[in-house]
Design a protein around this motif. Sequence first.
Motif, PDB file in Angstrom:
ATOM      1  N   LYS A  85       6.913  30.338  18.163  1.00 21.67           N
ATOM      2  CA  LYS A  85       6.772  28.905  18.566  1.00 21.67           C
ATOM      3  C   LYS A  85       7.835  28.447  19.737  1.00 21.67           C
ATOM      4  O   LYS A  85       8.757  29.042  19.777  1.00 21.67           O
ATOM      5  CB  LYS A  85       6.620  28.034  17.477  1.00 21.67           C
ATOM      6  CG  LYS A  85       5.815  28.327  16.370  1.00 21.67           C
ATOM      7  CD  LYS A  85       4.432  28.063  16.749  1.00 21.67           C
ATOM      8  CE  LYS A  85       3.418  28.396  15.341  1.00 21.67           C
ATOM      9  NZ  LYS A  85       2.110  28.795  15.728  1.00 21.67           N
ATOM     10  N   GLY A 101      10.047  25.737  20.192  1.00 21.43           N
ATOM     11  CA  GLY A 101      10.773  24.481  19.379  1.00 21.43           C
ATOM     12  C   GLY A 101      11.839  23.978  20.181  1.00 21.43           C
ATOM     13  O   GLY A 101      12.034  22.444  20.035  1.00 21.43           O
ATOM     14  N   CYS A 116      17.048  26.836  18.548  1.00 15.10           N
ATOM     15  CA  CYS A 116      16.406  26.878  17.156  1.00 15.10           C
ATOM     16  C   CYS A 116      15.730  27.795  16.443  1.00 15.10           C
ATOM     17  O   CYS A 116      15.543  28.121  15.240  1.00 15.10           O
ATOM     18  CB  CYS A 116      15.278  25.600  17.647  1.00 15.10           C
ATOM     19  SG  CYS A 116      13.815  26.303  18.167  1.00 15.10           S
ATOM     20  N   ALA A 159      12.877  29.220  16.745  1.00 20.59           N
ATOM     21  CA  ALA A 159      11.309  29.310  16.520  1.00 20.59           C
ATOM     22  C   ALA A 159      10.513  30.315  17.078  1.00 20.59           C
ATOM     23  O   ALA A 159       9.391  30.505  16.614  1.00 20.59           O
ATOM     24  CB  ALA A 159      10.555  28.022  16.609  1.00 20.59           C
ATOM     25  N   PHE A 180       9.128  27.807   2.921  1.00 17.53           N
ATOM     26  CA  PHE A 180       8.850  27.000   4.169  1.00 17.53           C
ATOM     27  C   PHE A 180       8.231  25.775   3.599  1.00 17.53           C
ATOM     28  O   PHE A 180       7.642  25.580   2.455  1.00 17.53           O
ATOM     29  CB  PHE A 180       7.759  27.774   4.980  1.00 17.53           C
ATOM     30  CG  PHE A 180       6.490  28.125   4.356  1.00 17.53           C
ATOM     31  CD1 PHE A 180       5.389  27.503   4.067  1.00 17.53           C
ATOM     32  CD2 PHE A 180       6.305  29.343   3.464  1.00 17.53           C
ATOM     33  CE1 PHE A 180       4.518  27.665   3.152  1.00 17.53           C
ATOM     34  CE2 PHE A 180       5.256  29.794   2.751  1.00 17.53           C
ATOM     35  CZ  PHE A 180       4.368  29.049   2.731  1.00 17.53           C
ATOM     36  N   GLN A 181       8.109  25.014   4.547  1.00 19.04           N
ATOM     37  CA  GLN A 181       7.404  23.612   4.401  1.00 19.04           C
ATOM     38  C   GLN A 181       6.523  23.532   5.467  1.00 19.04           C
ATOM     39  O   GLN A 181       5.171  23.951   5.142  1.00 19.04           O
ATOM     40  CB  GLN A 181       8.171  22.351   4.344  1.00 19.04           C
ATOM     41  CG  GLN A 181       9.146  22.299   2.942  1.00 19.04           C
ATOM     42  CD  GLN A 181       9.795  21.028   2.739  1.00 19.04           C
ATOM     43  OE1 GLN A 181       9.605  20.076   3.456  1.00 19.04           O
ATOM     44  NE2 GLN A 181      11.056  21.360   2.005  1.00 19.04           N
ATOM     45  N   CYS A 182       6.834  22.982   6.597  1.00 14.12           N
ATOM     46  CA  CYS A 182       5.924  22.779   7.498  1.00 14.12           C
ATOM     47  C   CYS A 182       5.330  24.095   8.298  1.00 14.12           C
ATOM     48  O   CYS A 182       4.245  24.197   8.905  1.00 14.12           O
ATOM     49  CB  CYS A 182       6.206  21.699   8.695  1.00 14.12           C
ATOM     50  SG  CYS A 182       7.252  22.657  10.018  1.00 14.12           S
ATOM     51  N   GLY A 183       6.216  25.267   8.267  1.00 14.20           N
ATOM     52  CA  GLY A 183       5.787  26.545   8.624  1.00 14.20           C
ATOM     53  C   GLY A 183       6.192  26.839  10.246  1.00 14.20           C
ATOM     54  O   GLY A 183       5.681  27.850  10.566  1.00 14.20           O
ATOM     55  N   PHE A 184       6.287  25.509  10.924  1.00 17.02           N
ATOM     56  CA  PHE A 184       6.695  25.949  12.299  1.00 17.02           C
ATOM     57  C   PHE A 184       7.703  26.871  12.691  1.00 17.02           C
ATOM     58  O   PHE A 184       7.674  27.538  13.683  1.00 17.02           O
ATOM     59  CB  PHE A 184       6.993  24.666  12.829  1.00 17.02           C
ATOM     60  CG  PHE A 184       6.650  24.388  14.399  1.00 17.02           C
ATOM     61  CD1 PHE A 184       5.430  24.400  14.946  1.00 17.02           C
ATOM     62  CD2 PHE A 184       7.724  24.637  15.324  1.00 17.02           C
ATOM     63  CE1 PHE A 184       5.110  24.439  16.285  1.00 17.02           C
ATOM     64  CE2 PHE A 184       7.535  24.552  16.799  1.00 17.02           C
ATOM     65  CZ  PHE A 184       6.370  24.478  17.187  1.00 17.02           C
ATOM     66  N   CYS A 185       8.738  26.744  11.899  1.00 20.86           N
ATOM     67  CA  CYS A 185       9.998  27.846  11.962  1.00 20.86           C
ATOM     68  C   CYS A 185       9.640  29.090  11.414  1.00 20.86           C
ATOM     69  O   CYS A 185      10.719  30.141  11.469  1.00 20.86           O
ATOM     70  CB  CYS A 185      11.281  27.146  11.643  1.00 20.86           C
ATOM     71  SG  CYS A 185      11.629  27.094   9.930  1.00 20.86           S
ATOM     72  N   THR A 186       8.736  29.303  10.547  1.00 17.42           N
ATOM     73  CA  THR A 186       8.359  30.468   9.507  1.00 17.42           C
ATOM     74  C   THR A 186       8.449  31.838  10.501  1.00 17.42           C
ATOM     75  O   THR A 186       9.035  32.850   9.886  1.00 17.42           O
ATOM     76  CB  THR A 186       7.260  30.212   8.781  1.00 17.42           C
ATOM     77  OG1 THR A 186       7.491  29.007   8.261  1.00 17.42           O
ATOM     78  CG2 THR A 186       7.489  31.298   7.827  1.00 17.42           C
ATOM     79  N   SER A 187       7.582  32.108  11.461  1.00 21.93           N
ATOM     80  CA  SER A 187       7.582  33.236  12.090  1.00 21.93           C
ATOM     81  C   SER A 187       8.766  33.649  12.603  1.00 21.93           C
ATOM     82  O   SER A 187       9.172  34.560  12.313  1.00 21.93           O
ATOM     83  CB  SER A 187       6.583  33.009  13.421  1.00 21.93           C
ATOM     84  OG  SER A 187       5.163  32.497  12.994  1.00 21.93           O
ATOM     85  N   ILE A 220      11.055  34.703   9.653  1.00 23.28           N
ATOM     86  CA  ILE A 220      10.651  36.183   8.907  1.00 23.28           C
ATOM     87  C   ILE A 220      10.979  37.233  10.154  1.00 23.28           C
ATOM     88  O   ILE A 220      11.404  38.479   9.649  1.00 23.28           O
ATOM     89  CB  ILE A 220       9.234  36.077   8.887  1.00 23.28           C
ATOM     90  CG1 ILE A 220       8.647  35.141   7.606  1.00 23.28           C
ATOM     91  CG2 ILE A 220       8.527  37.453   8.508  1.00 23.28           C
ATOM     92  CD1 ILE A 220       7.422  34.991   7.326  1.00 23.28           C
ATOM     93  N   LEU A 246      16.904  27.478  12.871  1.00 25.15           N
ATOM     94  CA  LEU A 246      16.520  26.139  12.064  1.00 25.15           C
ATOM     95  C   LEU A 246      15.507  25.906  11.467  1.00 25.15           C
ATOM     96  O   LEU A 246      14.371  26.508  11.928  1.00 25.15           O
ATOM     97  CB  LEU A 246      16.827  25.191  13.378  1.00 25.15           C
ATOM     98  CG  LEU A 246      18.112  24.826  13.910  1.00 25.15           C
ATOM     99  CD1 LEU A 246      17.797  23.648  15.203  1.00 25.15           C
ATOM    100  CD2 LEU A 246      19.207  24.279  13.309  1.00 25.15           C
ATOM    101  N   ARG A 291      13.924  22.420  10.023  1.00 30.11           N
ATOM    102  CA  ARG A 291      14.190  20.994   9.874  1.00 30.11           C
ATOM    103  C   ARG A 291      13.853  20.636   8.585  1.00 30.11           C
ATOM    104  O   ARG A 291      14.410  19.383   8.175  1.00 30.11           O
ATOM    105  CB  ARG A 291      13.511  20.472  10.980  1.00 30.11           C
ATOM    106  CG  ARG A 291      13.625  18.844  11.176  1.00 30.11           C
ATOM    107  CD  ARG A 291      15.091  18.434  11.265  1.00 30.11           C
ATOM    108  NE  ARG A 291      15.402  17.020  11.386  1.00 30.11           N
ATOM    109  CZ  ARG A 291      16.459  16.545  11.139  1.00 30.11           C
ATOM    110  NH1 ARG A 291      17.497  17.091  11.119  1.00 30.11           N
ATOM    111  NH2 ARG A 291      16.756  15.378  11.457  1.00 30.11           N
TER     112      ARG A 291
END
Lengths: 755, 206
Positions: free
Chosen positions: B88, B90, B96, B98, B148-155, B158, B184, B186
């Motif tokens: 992503k 970010g 960050c 992402a 994770f929560q929103c998953g946007f940083c997850t990739s 990992i 990061l 968030r």
Amino acid sequence: MAQQQGARNLTVVGTASPPIDAVERVTGQAKYVGDIELPGMLVAKVLRARHAHARIVSLDTSRAEALPGVKAVITHKDAPKVPIWGNRTYALNEQVRFAGEAVAAVAAVDEETAEKALRLIDVKYEVLKFVLDPEEAVKPGAPQLFPDGNLEGQPRVLTRGDVERAFAECDRVIERVYHCPTMWSGGMEPRVAIAQWEGNKLTLWASTQAPCRVQTNLTGQFNLADSQVRVIASYVGGGFGTKSAAHVDETIAALLARKARRPVKLQYSREEEILDSNTRFETRVYVKIGVKRDMTLHAMDVKAYINQGAYHVRLGGLGNQATHIYKTPHLRTVQYRVHTNLPNTGPTRGVGDPQETFAIDSAMDEIANEMGWDPVEFRLKNVKRNGDPIARGGTGPEDGRLVTQVTDRCIEEGAARIGWARRNAAPGAGQTGPKARGIGVAVTERGNGGGLAGATVTVNLDGSVVVFYASTDIGTHSRTTLSMIAAETIGVALASVRAVAGDTEVAPYDGGSYGNRVLYSTGRAVDAAARDCREQIFATAAPMLKASAADLELRDGVVRVKADASRSLPLRELMQRRGRSVVGDGNVAQSQAEVNVERAAGAHFVEVEVDRETGKIRILRYISAHDVGQPINRTVVENQIEGGTIQGLALTQAEEMRFDPRDGRCLNANFLDLKPPTMLDFDARVIEPIVVDNVGEQGPYGAKGLGENPCHPGMAAVANAVYNASGIRLRRVPFTRADVLRALAEQRTGVSRTA
Amino acid sequence: MADDDRDTPDHSVSRRAFLKGGALATGAIGSTLLPETAEAQLPIATEPDPRRSVVEMTVNGVAYRKEIPNRTTLLQFLREHLALTGAKMGCDRAQCGACTVIVNGRNVYSCTTLAVEATGAEVLTIEGLATGDALHPIQQAFIQHTGFQCGFCTSGQIMTTKAFLDRVPHPTEDEARRALSGNLCRCAAYKRILESVMTASRLMQA
């Protein structure tokens, strides 16, 4: 309470199931708006003003329009003269009110062309005087942002009892000021919108928390019916309030797409996201607090300046800490909502409650220490308990009674966990080395959700279930928790339920994902829709099982006659014999008066270490005790508490947006300088969530909302712990090392260097 | 320069073989992930454009060859040219994480790496981590702990974890915290991300 839960015999609700969309999220398959590509889609870029306050004298876009590859250029002349959600005048304005405001936008075949086109737009400005400080902005002669002045509406005043008389009756009165500057509060995913027109039908993919609000705004902008605007927000990369209402970006994308007759993607950069989304509004809170010798909190007078910046998507203000958390018989709060030439403000996690908790619960601590009282004992003496009066209208007379309120238990359980008794009896007592340790507490509360909520639940011919809702899953795992509610209510396994989130075309109206409301309000709509499904299933099953519908039960995907389990029918078989899908309807309207009496409390306890040589504040241990009613998913609850606690702590450390007083421009609109916490900044392992055992009355299965609350108490709790450790009092966030060292120097010399 | 044979090196599957062999059987793979042949992508240029270059790299085991603008970042190349959108954007400033992917075994911020810099490299993205339907142990661990929560940083989290655990298979928690400090989150699911990393380290030994 446990007995009540046991009696309900829950099988899905209350477990710790992994999120139902976990595989999508860990494999990169979850499609966020920025991941969507449409055939022929153009790239949009926005031209932004560098002046904090100016009037556009002339705007020449001819050279940009002539550039090959440019398909549309828009300016304030193209923007509908319909106010954008909140009070912001229009999507693009002739008067620029903060440095970073959009003045024109371009759609082109690629990013390079769009950027080149921006440089070809010629804007001439009449530069105006600007004002950044909220107290300066209301003085006579201050630069005016709006024709009717910088003060928005009348000051918001709330009174109970007789404050002036009450202060005369107090044994001790103190006055203090607490300051939270404008702070960043966004998520990892910058704003992004994709607009596509098919005739007079607009489809807009947006990274938003509230698709129906975005839809409402767009129908107004383009004079369309709800049926002509579809807003989709499937996966959203965090919101924290900054995406909780319509914003200019969606309208700009739609205007460009209409003009270019092609789909348009408007992806904000990080800098744009920081400058032109919602910031956490600055608050300057003057607190006068008076107590009686018997430990009664007798009177409180709160005056607050709310710096709303140039625009807001929702009127700023403090929350309900002063009014709802303590009994305080004599109370007055006065709030001045002021516009200045700072970026947009709006709801951010906790809205005004973290700032207010910082003020009120610091003042509570200050006066308790002055009186030599135990701050926990003082709070327990004055905190509102279950059955105590509460204003049903939020601000009016206290005409209702609190239900399922457990503030006292949050305090007691948190105090026991951290070992409150071992705190320094007097501030800094026994802390002789360079590193001083201390313990602090802060208490908070908030209401839950409300408003219009809707959901549809369908049972397919194979017995599988789909939940449709137009709120979003912004990371709170609402897809999972709402599916768990549907699974529990219908009586099927969670594995057979899927949820479609954030699509206004397939789900009924729902306010959105903000204000502790998805679980509490949308969850109730899902529960209602699932009950509707179950009734229809029973009506179908009754003749098949030769029983009356009232005698049936549905568990684990099998319909049975309660009294005779041998007469049963698997749901799958039933649905195939029925030959028609089941569609359950769930719509709930919760009035403010109805939801306001049920609130969720929290108490945070922190042990800090203040390094008197470096000014560093280290968090050694952090207890976050919260009332969530009945937890729907225990992992989700703890994840929210842990994350929200760190976001609250982040406000103590960094995230202040700094502005150049010479030109009003933001100096740190990037991650490197805003410093949101990394894994090293706070040791997340020291955070211990406590979920206080409770069951609510109004939420589905007795659940309460949680998203906002864990972010409230961090600033006050840390300030109070720093005081207990060292005797210095911090009244402005973030608490920088320089602030700590300066306060320690003042303490040594007795000389104050602050104005 | 457009030589069809050079587009499909021996270690990769050719487009034709891929279509014949497995694409129908593994319908989950979208057509956008197919390597494009040079003939489809590159008409023979009469005048070379100095602002464009040909990049060749192997991404998730598949060889690609594309002519792209020089300014294309590796992140843009993956997302816009290969439709691999797991990484992503970010911040676009290396602030960050992402966008983290693995290039020749090292985790890099793909937003500030030019695609031309990665020419000849082996690139691994989140899309290439699982083996068929079998999730990688790191992915399993992130699910187990809900890291994770929103998953946007997850990739990014990992992929950083992957590069780190390949280098340091038995880390301490503090080593892991340092290694992940460039990513990061968030939502601040840090406690669970750390637990995921430590569990992944154990799963990968098993």
